[in-house]
Every structure is written in C-alpha cells, then in structure tokens.
Design a protein around this motif. Sequence first.
Motif, PDB file in Angstrom:
ATOM      1  N   ILE A  39       0.839  -1.203   0.000  1.00 31.96           N
ATOM      2  CA  ILE A  39       0.000   0.000   0.000  1.00 31.96           C
ATOM      3  C   ILE A  39       0.873   1.252   0.000  1.00 31.96           C
ATOM      4  N   VAL A  40       1.943   1.198   0.801  1.00 35.69           N
ATOM      5  CA  VAL A  40       2.866   2.343   0.873  1.00 35.69           C
ATOM      6  C   VAL A  40       3.447   2.645  -0.500  1.00 35.69           C
ATOM      7  N   LYS A  41       3.862   1.598  -1.198  1.00 36.46           N
ATOM      8  CA  LYS A  41       4.447   1.789  -2.525  1.00 36.46           C
ATOM      9  C   LYS A  41       3.391   2.226  -3.547  1.00 36.46           C
ATOM     10  N   SER A  42       2.196   1.699  -3.374  1.00 35.58           N
ATOM     11  CA  SER A  42       1.131   2.044  -4.327  1.00 35.58           C
ATOM     12  C   SER A  42       0.793   3.527  -4.282  1.00 35.58           C
ATOM     13  N   PHE A  43       0.826   4.102  -3.082  1.00 33.33           N
ATOM     14  CA  PHE A  43       0.470   5.517  -2.922  1.00 33.33           C
ATOM     15  C   PHE A  43       1.704   6.421  -2.779  1.00 33.33           C
ATOM     16  N   ASN A  44       2.873   5.861  -3.100  1.00 30.77           N
ATOM     17  CA  ASN A  44       4.122   6.639  -3.050  1.00 30.77           C
ATOM     18  C   ASN A  44       4.330   7.335  -1.694  1.00 30.77           C
ATOM     19  N   GLN A  45       4.160   6.557  -0.645  1.00 30.31           N
ATOM     20  CA  GLN A  45       4.300   7.101   0.709  1.00 30.31           C
ATOM     21  C   GLN A  45       5.627   6.703   1.367  1.00 30.31           C
ATOM     22  N   GLU A  46       6.603   6.342   0.532  1.00 32.13           N
ATOM     23  CA  GLU A  46       7.889   5.905   1.093  1.00 32.13           C
ATOM     24  C   GLU A  46       8.543   7.000   1.935  1.00 32.13           C
ATOM     25  N   ASN A  47       8.512   8.229   1.414  1.00 37.53           N
ATOM     26  CA  ASN A  47       9.142   9.335   2.148  1.00 37.53           C
ATOM     27  C   ASN A  47       8.446   9.591   3.484  1.00 37.53           C
ATOM     28  N   TYR A  48       7.133   9.490   3.470  1.00 36.81           N
ATOM     29  CA  TYR A  48       6.373   9.697   4.710  1.00 36.81           C
ATOM     30  C   TYR A  48       6.749   8.647   5.751  1.00 36.81           C
ATOM     31  N   GLU A  49       6.810   7.384   5.329  1.00 38.83           N
ATOM     32  CA  GLU A  49       7.158   6.300   6.253  1.00 38.83           C
ATOM     33  C   GLU A  49       8.606   6.430   6.732  1.00 38.83           C
ATOM     34  N   THR A  50       9.477   6.849   5.817  1.00 40.64           N
ATOM     35  CA  THR A  50      10.886   7.038   6.193  1.00 40.64           C
ATOM     36  C   THR A  50      11.031   8.141   7.227  1.00 40.64           C
TER      37      THR A  50
END
Length: 247
Positions: A205-216
């Motif tokens: 889900i993180v990758k699908s919504f391009n939330q990598e930076n947020y999670e990082t």
Amino acid sequence: MLKILMKSLKEHKKTSLITIFLSVIGAIFEIVIPLCMADLIDFGINNKNINDVIKYGTILLIIALLDLIIGMLSAHIGAKASTGFAANLRQDMYDNVQTFSFSNIDKFSTASIITRLTTDVTNVQNAYQMLIRIAIRVPIMIIFSIIVSFRINSKISLIFLIIIPILTILLIIIILKVHPIFQKVFRDYDNLNNVVQENLKGIRIVKSFNQENYETNKFKKISKYIYENFAKAERLLAFNSPLLQVL
C-alpha cells in the motif's frame, strides 16, 4: 518480580554460583596484590635483600597469574550463565504469551511483546551478568580495601568514611535522573517496532500511494527521539567515572 525471574535460571544456578565464587576470589586477589607489592618494596628493595625481592616477586607473579585465570574463567562462566538465563527467560515469556486471553491480547500490542522478548531480555541478561560479577566484586573490594587501609594507616583511612557516603549520594542522584529517561526510551522502542511492523505489513500500500518518504520520515522521527533520550541518559551516566576518579 525477582522470584519470577529467578525461576528462569533453572540449570544455570550452578554456573551462577560458580561465577559469584570466582568473583569473590578474584576480588580478594586484587586486594592482596598491593599488599605483596608493599612487602616487596619494604622488605626487599628498601633493605636491598635480593632473596626477599625474589620471594615476594614470585608470590606477586603467581597471584597475578591466578587472578588473570580466575578473571577469564569468571567471565566465561558468567557469560554462559547470563546467556542461558536469558534464553530460558525468553522461552518462558514466549510460553506465557501463548496462554494470553483475548483481553491480554488486546492490552499488549505485537510491537510491545517483540520488545519484551528481544530488547528487554537482552537488558536483563546484561544486568544479570553485571550482578553476578561486578555487583558482587565491587562491595567485597570496598570492604577489604577499607580493612586493609585501616590496618596500614587508620588516620588516612578515615577519608573513606567521608568519601563513601558522598559518592553514594551522588550516584543515587544520577540513578534517579537516568531511570525516568530509560523508561521513556523503552516505551519508545514499542513505538519504533510498531512503525516498522506497520510499514512491513502495508509495504504494498505504501508503494502504491508513493508514501515511502512519509514512512521514512516517521521512522527517522521516532529513531531520533530514542537517540536523543539515550544520549541524554548516557551523558548523565558518564559522570560516574569522573566522580569515582575524583573522589
């Protein structure tokens, strides 16, 4: 709490007692070594008696070697006792988790349980190793040092009676300051594990919504908070050594 923890010793009680015994012997040897050095100087070097120099030098060498051997054995056996204790404790905790009711499962998060089984058990392991080695060794050395110093010069030894209470008070103050910080850190470990767990579970889900930076950034934030608190606690603990050296 201690009774519950001690149940996890099981087959490692014997090795723990051996470690304590070796620590006591090692502490006594370390007190005897300065006395032998004093006799070497007083009876051998000052009197220019080569026989006494050889005699006390040999005794000093033997005691030093025995102290080295006992120290190595104590460290080796103590490590086995503490790691075995930690393994039993971890297994007992895991077995206990299997008996949790639904209310317990709702109360303790997965991240919290992981922290208890990993970080906390490791901390208990390290504390136990220090307990059966250093915590036994230091009081004995202090007691014997006071006795020997009074035997050598009672007036100068009175300084011990002044320094020890002052040192004790200062160390207690440091402990009282540090303890709440470590409690915060251990709670934050739960949050850190929770962040990692959520990220791994929802990685698609993180990758699908391009939330990598947020999670990082979320991980960096909690990691930085733990680092800052740990650094603060370690800075306070760093006063231990200077206090011991000065006093």
